[in-house]
Design a protein around this motif. Sequence first.
Motif, PDB file in Angstrom:
ATOM      1  N   MET A 105      -1.353  -5.358 -18.239  1.00 35.22           N
ATOM      2  CA  MET A 105      -1.597  -5.348 -16.793  1.00 35.22           C
ATOM      3  C   MET A 105      -0.380  -5.797 -15.978  1.00 35.22           C
ATOM      4  SD  MET A 105      -3.494  -4.484 -14.390  1.00 35.22           S
ATOM      5  CE  MET A 105      -4.410  -4.835 -12.915  1.00 35.22           C
ATOM      6  N   PRO A 106       0.292  -6.880 -16.318  1.00 32.46           N
ATOM      7  CA  PRO A 106       1.465  -7.263 -15.516  1.00 32.46           C
ATOM      8  C   PRO A 106       2.564  -6.196 -15.509  1.00 32.46           C
ATOM      9  CG  PRO A 106       0.806  -9.069 -16.945  1.00 32.46           C
ATOM     10  CD  PRO A 106       0.003  -7.872 -17.351  1.00 32.46           C
ATOM     11  N   ARG A 107       2.700  -5.478 -16.593  1.00 29.28           N
ATOM     12  CA  ARG A 107       3.725  -4.440 -16.658  1.00 29.28           C
ATOM     13  C   ARG A 107       3.357  -3.248 -15.778  1.00 29.28           C
ATOM     14  NH1 ARG A 107       5.887  -3.710 -22.630  1.00 29.28           N
ATOM     15  NH2 ARG A 107       7.645  -2.901 -21.437  1.00 29.28           N
ATOM     16  N   ILE A 108       2.077  -2.906 -15.746  1.00 32.68           N
ATOM     17  CA  ILE A 108       1.628  -1.798 -14.899  1.00 32.68           C
ATOM     18  C   ILE A 108       1.652  -2.225 -13.435  1.00 32.68           C
ATOM     19  CG2 ILE A 108      -0.354  -0.338 -14.343  1.00 32.68           C
ATOM     20  CD1 ILE A 108      -0.787  -0.058 -17.366  1.00 32.68           C
ATOM     21  N   GLN A 109       1.319  -3.473 -13.163  1.00 32.83           N
ATOM     22  CA  GLN A 109       1.437  -3.984 -11.791  1.00 32.83           C
ATOM     23  C   GLN A 109       2.896  -3.902 -11.330  1.00 32.83           C
ATOM     24  OE1 GLN A 109      -0.340  -7.789 -12.697  1.00 32.83           O
ATOM     25  NE2 GLN A 109      -2.108  -7.351 -11.379  1.00 32.83           N
ATOM     26  N   ALA A 110       3.820  -4.189 -12.225  1.00 33.17           N
ATOM     27  CA  ALA A 110       5.243  -4.130 -11.868  1.00 33.17           C
ATOM     28  C   ALA A 110       5.669  -2.706 -11.529  1.00 33.17           C
ATOM     29  CB  ALA A 110       6.097  -4.692 -13.006  1.00 33.17           C
ATOM     30  N   ILE A 111       5.181  -1.721 -12.281  1.00 31.99           N
ATOM     31  CA  ILE A 111       5.502  -0.321 -11.976  1.00 31.99           C
ATOM     32  C   ILE A 111       4.977   0.029 -10.588  1.00 31.99           C
ATOM     33  CG2 ILE A 111       5.007   2.093 -12.591  1.00 31.99           C
ATOM     34  CD1 ILE A 111       5.011   1.120 -15.566  1.00 31.99           C
ATOM     35  N   ASN A 112       3.726  -0.332 -10.316  1.00 30.42           N
ATOM     36  CA  ASN A 112       3.149  -0.057  -8.998  1.00 30.42           C
ATOM     37  C   ASN A 112       3.951  -0.745  -7.904  1.00 30.42           C
ATOM     38  OD1 ASN A 112       0.169   1.320  -8.917  1.00 30.42           O
ATOM     39  ND2 ASN A 112       0.643   0.452 -10.907  1.00 30.42           N
ATOM     40  N   GLY A 113       4.336  -1.984  -8.131  1.00 30.56           N
ATOM     41  CA  GLY A 113       5.136  -2.721  -7.152  1.00 30.56           C
ATOM     42  C   GLY A 113       6.484  -2.074  -6.903  1.00 30.56           C
ATOM     43  N   GLN A 114       7.100  -1.560  -7.964  1.00 33.46           N
ATOM     44  CA  GLN A 114       8.392  -0.908  -7.803  1.00 33.46           C
ATOM     45  C   GLN A 114       8.265   0.389  -7.010  1.00 33.46           C
ATOM     46  OE1 GLN A 114       9.563  -0.818 -11.912  1.00 33.46           O
ATOM     47  NE2 GLN A 114      10.666  -2.751 -11.759  1.00 33.46           N
ATOM     48  N   VAL A 115       7.193   1.144  -7.222  1.00 33.58           N
ATOM     49  CA  VAL A 115       6.979   2.361  -6.433  1.00 33.58           C
ATOM     50  C   VAL A 115       6.759   1.977  -4.970  1.00 33.58           C
ATOM     51  CG1 VAL A 115       5.440   4.326  -6.029  1.00 33.58           C
ATOM     52  CG2 VAL A 115       6.112   3.728  -8.372  1.00 33.58           C
ATOM     53  N   LEU A 116       5.929   0.968  -4.724  1.00 34.00           N
ATOM     54  CA  LEU A 116       5.635   0.552  -3.355  1.00 34.00           C
ATOM     55  C   LEU A 116       6.828  -0.121  -2.671  1.00 34.00           C
ATOM     56  CD1 LEU A 116       1.988  -0.736  -3.808  1.00 34.00           C
ATOM     57  CD2 LEU A 116       2.736   1.215  -2.402  1.00 34.00           C
ATOM     58  N   SER A 117       7.836  -0.508  -3.436  1.00 36.53           N
ATOM     59  CA  SER A 117       8.998  -1.157  -2.829  1.00 36.53           C
ATOM     60  C   SER A 117       9.773  -0.205  -1.909  1.00 36.53           C
ATOM     61  CB  SER A 117       9.929  -1.736  -3.899  1.00 36.53           C
ATOM     62  OG  SER A 117      10.629  -0.705  -4.577  1.00 36.53           O
ATOM     63  N   ALA A 118       9.448   1.074  -1.963  1.00 36.11           N
ATOM     64  CA  ALA A 118      10.055   2.038  -1.038  1.00 36.11           C
ATOM     65  C   ALA A 118       9.561   1.816   0.392  1.00 36.11           C
ATOM     66  CB  ALA A 118       9.744   3.467  -1.485  1.00 36.11           C
ATOM     67  N   LEU A 119       8.480   1.065   0.545  1.00 26.06           N
ATOM     68  CA  LEU A 119       7.897   0.799   1.862  1.00 26.06           C
ATOM     69  C   LEU A 119       8.172  -0.638   2.285  1.00 26.06           C
ATOM     70  CD1 LEU A 119       4.354   2.393   1.306  1.00 26.06           C
ATOM     71  CD2 LEU A 119       6.395   3.486   2.264  1.00 26.06           C
ATOM     72  N   GLN A 120       8.208  -0.860   3.601  1.00 25.73           N
ATOM     73  CA  GLN A 120       8.308  -2.216   4.150  1.00 25.73           C
ATOM     74  C   GLN A 120       6.924  -2.859   4.075  1.00 25.73           C
ATOM     75  OE1 GLN A 120      11.285  -3.490   5.169  1.00 25.73           O
ATOM     76  NE2 GLN A 120      12.150  -1.542   4.486  1.00 25.73           N
ATOM     77  N   GLY A 121       6.858  -4.181   4.226  1.00 23.15           N
ATOM     78  CA  GLY A 121       5.588  -4.902   4.141  1.00 23.15           C
ATOM     79  C   GLY A 121       4.503  -4.361   5.043  1.00 23.15           C
ATOM     80  N   ASP A 122       4.818  -4.107   6.314  1.00 25.30           N
ATOM     81  CA  ASP A 122       3.813  -3.592   7.242  1.00 25.30           C
ATOM     82  C   ASP A 122       3.446  -2.142   6.903  1.00 25.30           C
ATOM     83  OD1 ASP A 122       6.402  -2.803   8.090  1.00 25.30           O
ATOM     84  OD2 ASP A 122       5.701  -2.472  10.140  1.00 25.30           O
ATOM     85  N   GLU A 123       4.374  -1.400   6.321  1.00 22.83           N
ATOM     86  CA  GLU A 123       4.079  -0.029   5.914  1.00 22.83           C
ATOM     87  C   GLU A 123       3.098  -0.010   4.749  1.00 22.83           C
ATOM     88  OE1 GLU A 123       8.005   2.629   6.896  1.00 22.83           O
ATOM     89  OE2 GLU A 123       8.154   1.220   5.212  1.00 22.83           O
ATOM     90  N   VAL A 124       3.194  -0.990   3.863  1.00 23.31           N
ATOM     91  CA  VAL A 124       2.252  -1.070   2.738  1.00 23.31           C
ATOM     92  C   VAL A 124       0.837  -1.283   3.270  1.00 23.31           C
ATOM     93  CG1 VAL A 124       1.571  -2.378   0.684  1.00 23.31           C
ATOM     94  CG2 VAL A 124       3.986  -1.891   1.092  1.00 23.31           C
ATOM     95  N   VAL A 125       0.680  -2.164   4.237  1.00 24.31           N
ATOM     96  CA  VAL A 125      -0.631  -2.424   4.837  1.00 24.31           C
ATOM     97  C   VAL A 125      -1.147  -1.154   5.513  1.00 24.31           C
ATOM     98  CG1 VAL A 125      -1.856  -3.775   6.588  1.00 24.31           C
ATOM     99  CG2 VAL A 125      -0.185  -4.890   5.096  1.00 24.31           C
ATOM    100  N   GLN A 126      -0.289  -0.468   6.266  1.00 24.12           N
ATOM    101  CA  GLN A 126      -0.676   0.788   6.921  1.00 24.12           C
ATOM    102  C   GLN A 126      -1.036   1.852   5.888  1.00 24.12           C
ATOM    103  OE1 GLN A 126       2.697   1.719   9.340  1.00 24.12           O
ATOM    104  NE2 GLN A 126       2.179   0.241  10.937  1.00 24.12           N
ATOM    105  N   PHE A 127      -0.248   1.931   4.836  1.00 20.20           N
ATOM    106  CA  PHE A 127      -0.490   2.909   3.774  1.00 20.20           C
ATOM    107  C   PHE A 127      -1.866   2.673   3.142  1.00 20.20           C
ATOM    108  CE2 PHE A 127      -0.023   4.103  -0.772  1.00 20.20           C
ATOM    109  CZ  PHE A 127       0.148   5.471  -0.609  1.00 20.20           C
ATOM    110  N   ASP A 128      -2.186   1.409   2.844  1.00 17.00           N
ATOM    111  CA  ASP A 128      -3.488   1.091   2.259  1.00 17.00           C
ATOM    112  C   ASP A 128      -4.624   1.486   3.197  1.00 17.00           C
ATOM    113  OD1 ASP A 128      -2.374   0.111  -0.083  1.00 17.00           O
ATOM    114  OD2 ASP A 128      -2.413  -1.984   0.583  1.00 17.00           O
ATOM    115  N   ALA A 129      -4.447   1.232   4.484  1.00 19.68           N
ATOM    116  CA  ALA A 129      -5.475   1.589   5.465  1.00 19.68           C
ATOM    117  C   ALA A 129      -5.637   3.111   5.554  1.00 19.68           C
ATOM    118  CB  ALA A 129      -5.134   1.003   6.834  1.00 19.68           C
TER     119      ALA A 129
END
Length: 174
Positions: free
Chosen positions: A115-139
């Motif tokens: 799980m931590p390794r898969i979370q890291a992959i997801n985090g690395q993909v999402l790192s293309a977005l800024q913090g507020d963009e991640v929240v907007q993307f989720d919404a």
Amino acid sequence: MPLSPSQRLASIEDLLLYRLGRLSNTAGALVVRLCEGGYGITRREWAMVAHLYENGALPPSVLAERMHRDRARTSRTLTALGKKKLVMRTVTPGDRRGARVELTPVGRQLYADLMPRIQAINGQVLSALQGDEVVQFDAVLARLLVRAQSLVVELSPNWPRANRRRGPVARSPA
């Protein structure tokens, strides 16, 4: 100002579901390599391990429903996980037909390692977005899912059932 792909919809490359599929396939390939190459399980088996870890022991039919999978495919995946000693099936006391599946200690350890390794992959993909963009993307994703679910209810009764064996069918003009 030129139209965005979602506004244009001129080719398959513009279609939302095609683009989401490409994203999933591209990033998912990393997960597949990690799961299969590093841990000897498929991505489908990993998803089942994760659901069982997060939900505890479940009847196979409930697991299939929660994962949005058919029962036959769920049963085959559970059989494969059982052979790998990652899940165990227990008969429900008083109901020999009822069963529950749960992770073995080996399955729980697999989850803890993977799980931590898969979370890291997801985090690395999402790192293309800024913090507020991640929240907007989720919404936005949540709103798109709600809309897709309502379309299934609205449109499904009027659409033909899937039948891949018959091949292409000529559509009559509407």
